[in-house]
Design a protein around this motif. Structure first.
Motif, PDB file in Angstrom:
ATOM      1  N   ALA A 240       0.832  -1.206   0.000  1.00 28.84           N
ATOM      2  CA  ALA A 240       0.000   0.000   0.000  1.00 28.84           C
ATOM      3  C   ALA A 240       0.869   1.261   0.000  1.00 28.84           C
ATOM      4  O   ALA A 240       0.579   2.231  -0.716  1.00 28.84           O
ATOM      5  N   ALA A 241       1.935   1.242   0.798  1.00 29.60           N
ATOM      6  CA  ALA A 241       2.842   2.391   0.838  1.00 29.60           C
ATOM      7  C   ALA A 241       3.555   2.556  -0.501  1.00 29.60           C
ATOM      8  O   ALA A 241       3.686   3.674  -1.016  1.00 29.60           O
ATOM      9  N   ARG A 242       3.992   1.446  -1.049  1.00 33.39           N
ATOM     10  CA  ARG A 242       4.672   1.495  -2.344  1.00 33.39           C
ATOM     11  C   ARG A 242       3.727   1.998  -3.439  1.00 33.39           C
ATOM     12  O   ARG A 242       4.101   2.849  -4.251  1.00 33.39           O
ATOM     13  N   HIS A 243       2.498   1.474  -3.439  1.00 25.93           N
ATOM     14  CA  HIS A 243       1.514   1.894  -4.442  1.00 25.93           C
ATOM     15  C   HIS A 243       1.275   3.401  -4.367  1.00 25.93           C
ATOM     16  O   HIS A 243       1.245   4.090  -5.403  1.00 25.93           O
ATOM     17  N   HIS A 244       1.106   3.918  -3.151  1.00 25.10           N
ATOM     18  CA  HIS A 244       0.851   5.346  -2.960  1.00 25.10           C
ATOM     19  C   HIS A 244       1.986   6.206  -3.524  1.00 25.10           C
ATOM     20  O   HIS A 244       1.745   7.186  -4.241  1.00 25.10           O
ATOM     21  N   LEU A 245       3.219   5.822  -3.234  1.00 22.44           N
ATOM     22  CA  LEU A 245       4.366   6.628  -3.663  1.00 22.44           C
ATOM     23  C   LEU A 245       4.633   6.495  -5.163  1.00 22.44           C
ATOM     24  O   LEU A 245       5.012   7.471  -5.821  1.00 22.44           O
ATOM     25  N   VAL A 246       4.414   5.311  -5.699  1.00 24.21           N
ATOM     26  CA  VAL A 246       4.590   5.113  -7.144  1.00 24.21           C
ATOM     27  C   VAL A 246       3.517   5.891  -7.911  1.00 24.21           C
ATOM     28  O   VAL A 246       3.815   6.542  -8.930  1.00 24.21           O
ATOM     29  N   LYS A 247       2.268   5.842  -7.432  1.00 26.45           N
ATOM     30  CA  LYS A 247       1.201   6.596  -8.093  1.00 26.45           C
ATOM     31  C   LYS A 247       1.457   8.102  -8.000  1.00 26.45           C
ATOM     32  O   LYS A 247       1.148   8.847  -8.933  1.00 26.45           O
ATOM     33  N   ALA A 248       2.042   8.536  -6.886  1.00 24.79           N
ATOM     34  CA  ALA A 248       2.377   9.953  -6.738  1.00 24.79           C
ATOM     35  C   ALA A 248       3.386  10.365  -7.804  1.00 24.79           C
ATOM     36  O   ALA A 248       3.288  11.452  -8.393  1.00 24.79           O
ATOM     37  N   GLN A 249       4.356   9.500  -8.061  1.00 22.74           N
ATOM     38  CA  GLN A 249       5.334   9.776  -9.117  1.00 22.74           C
ATOM     39  C   GLN A 249       4.652   9.875 -10.477  1.00 22.74           C
ATOM     40  O   GLN A 249       4.964  10.758 -11.281  1.00 22.74           O
ATOM     41  N   GLU A 250       3.722   8.967 -10.725  1.00 24.65           N
ATOM     42  CA  GLU A 250       3.017   8.970 -12.015  1.00 24.65           C
ATOM     43  C   GLU A 250       2.178  10.231 -12.178  1.00 24.65           C
ATOM     44  O   GLU A 250       2.132  10.825 -13.265  1.00 24.65           O
ATOM     45  N   ARG A 251       1.517  10.633 -11.091  1.00 24.59           N
ATOM     46  CA  ARG A 251       0.681  11.837 -11.176  1.00 24.59           C
ATOM     47  C   ARG A 251       1.506  13.083 -11.465  1.00 24.59           C
ATOM     48  O   ARG A 251       1.016  14.046 -12.049  1.00 24.59           O
ATOM     49  N   LEU A 252       2.767  13.063 -11.041  1.00 27.15           N
ATOM     50  CA  LEU A 252       3.655  14.191 -11.278  1.00 27.15           C
ATOM     51  C   LEU A 252       4.524  13.982 -12.525  1.00 27.15           C
ATOM     52  O   LEU A 252       5.428  14.772 -12.804  1.00 27.15           O
ATOM     53  N   ASN A 253       4.246  12.901 -13.249  1.00 28.18           N
ATOM     54  CA  ASN A 253       5.006  12.562 -14.468  1.00 28.18           C
ATOM     55  C   ASN A 253       6.501  12.367 -14.188  1.00 28.18           C
ATOM     56  O   ASN A 253       7.340  12.662 -15.029  1.00 28.18           O
ATOM     57  N   LEU A 254       6.814  11.854 -13.012  1.00 30.16           N
ATOM     58  CA  LEU A 254       8.205  11.655 -12.647  1.00 30.16           C
ATOM     59  C   LEU A 254       8.723  10.313 -13.140  1.00 30.16           C
ATOM     60  O   LEU A 254       9.932  10.131 -13.300  1.00 30.16           O
ATOM     61  N   HIS A 255       7.819   9.345 -13.368  1.00 24.69           N
ATOM     62  CA  HIS A 255       8.247   8.016 -13.790  1.00 24.69           C
ATOM     63  C   HIS A 255       8.822   8.020 -15.200  1.00 24.69           C
ATOM     64  O   HIS A 255       9.488   7.086 -15.602  1.00 24.69           O
ATOM     65  N   LYS A 256       8.595   9.118 -15.951  1.00 23.04           N
ATOM     66  CA  LYS A 256       9.109   9.214 -17.325  1.00 23.04           C
ATOM     67  C   LYS A 256      10.470   9.878 -17.376  1.00 23.04           C
ATOM     68  O   LYS A 256      11.074   9.989 -18.432  1.00 23.04           O
ATOM     69  N   SER A 257      10.930  10.355 -16.231  1.00 26.49           N
ATOM     70  CA  SER A 257      12.198  11.097 -16.213  1.00 26.49           C
ATOM     71  C   SER A 257      13.381  10.189 -16.404  1.00 26.49           C
ATOM     72  O   SER A 257      13.334   9.023 -16.035  1.00 26.49           O
TER      73      SER A 257
END
Length: 257
Positions: A240-257
């Motif tokens: 749950a903690a991992r999901h929250h932080l990974v989704k936060a990255q996606e919402r900020l478009n950080l996973h594409k960096s």
């Protein structure tokens, strides 16, 4: 010839193809963050000798009133002073100006601007590892009293507040999970990370506020973390903690960096 339709003159901007228009522009100066202003003021007092080694700083409440800023801002500034080795925290006593002869400078993340996209991405990647494990340990080691404090923090997070209060509640929720892990190293690292953590949460919550329904989604992610910890399910808490932080990255478009 007079009967022929006259052609309208071309706009002047098209007569000089490939030549950029000259405009009067001044460089945009980014406003100085409140935490930076508080930090600079306190640092000047310490380094100039106006606040002597061994002196206790005013309380968080007193500093909040003196600088007319939120508690989140004060916590960020104090955390960065601790990182620089200028002050030390004494449990149950307060924050004291450190003796430069006795304090070794702390490890630094090297993120000079935590609003830069690369810096935010790196902080979130770090948080995924540390906070996921902290949540798992919290699920195993939490007590009834711990859960009561975490639930209170969750309620504060879900209540309609102003922006700074929302950031403060969010930071508190994640800090409590670190404390519930009963791992002193994780707690100290979370304290060290406090200043940049608050900045990244500000960015994330600002993004959520601009998109309809997103704040509710983020709140639900926090609820799932709490429920997993309350149920004593370490693996669910970790996920749950991992999901929250990974989704936060996606919402900020950080996973594409």
């Amino acid at each position: 010839m007079d009967d022929e339709p006259r052609k309208s003159p071309k706009p002047r901007t098209l007569d000089r193809r490939g030549v950029a228009l000259k405009i009067r522009a001044r460089p945009i100066i980014r406003p100085v963050r409140l935490s930076d202003q508080v930090l600079e003021s306190l640092r000047n007092d310490i380094q100039s000798g106006r606040t002597a080694p061994g002196s206790r700083l005013p309380t968080e409440k007193e500093l909040t009133e003196s600088f007319n800023v939120s508690r989140t801002v004060i916590r960020e500034a104090i955390s960065r002073l601790q990182t620089d080795g200028l002050v030390i925290a004494k449990q149950g006593s307060g924050i004291y100006v450190a003796d430069p002869m006795e304090v070794t400078r702390s490890f630094r993340l090297g993120l000079e601007d935590s609003e830069q996209k690369t810096s935010i991405r790196e902080v979130y990647e770090l948080r995924v590892g540390v906070e996921s494990e902290a949540a798992a340990l919290a699920a195993i080691r939490r007590t009834k009293t711990d859960l009561a404090h975490l639930e209170k923090s969750l309620k504060a997070l879900s209540a309609p507040n102003d922006f700074d209060r929302g950031v403060d509640a969010d930071v508190t929720f994640h800090r409590l999970i670190a404390q519930l892990s009963k791992n002193a190293a994780i707690v100290r690292f979370q304290e060290f990370l406090a200043s940049v953590l608050a900045e990244t949460i500000k960015v994330a919550r600002g993004n959520s506020a601009r998109q309809a329904g997103l704040a509710e989604t983020v709140l639900d992610e926090h609820v799932k973390i709490f429920e997993a910890i309350a149920a004593g399910n370490a693996e669910e808490a970790r996920l749950a903690a991992r999901h929250h932080l990974v989704k936060a990255q996606e919402r900020l478009n950080l996973h594409k960096s």
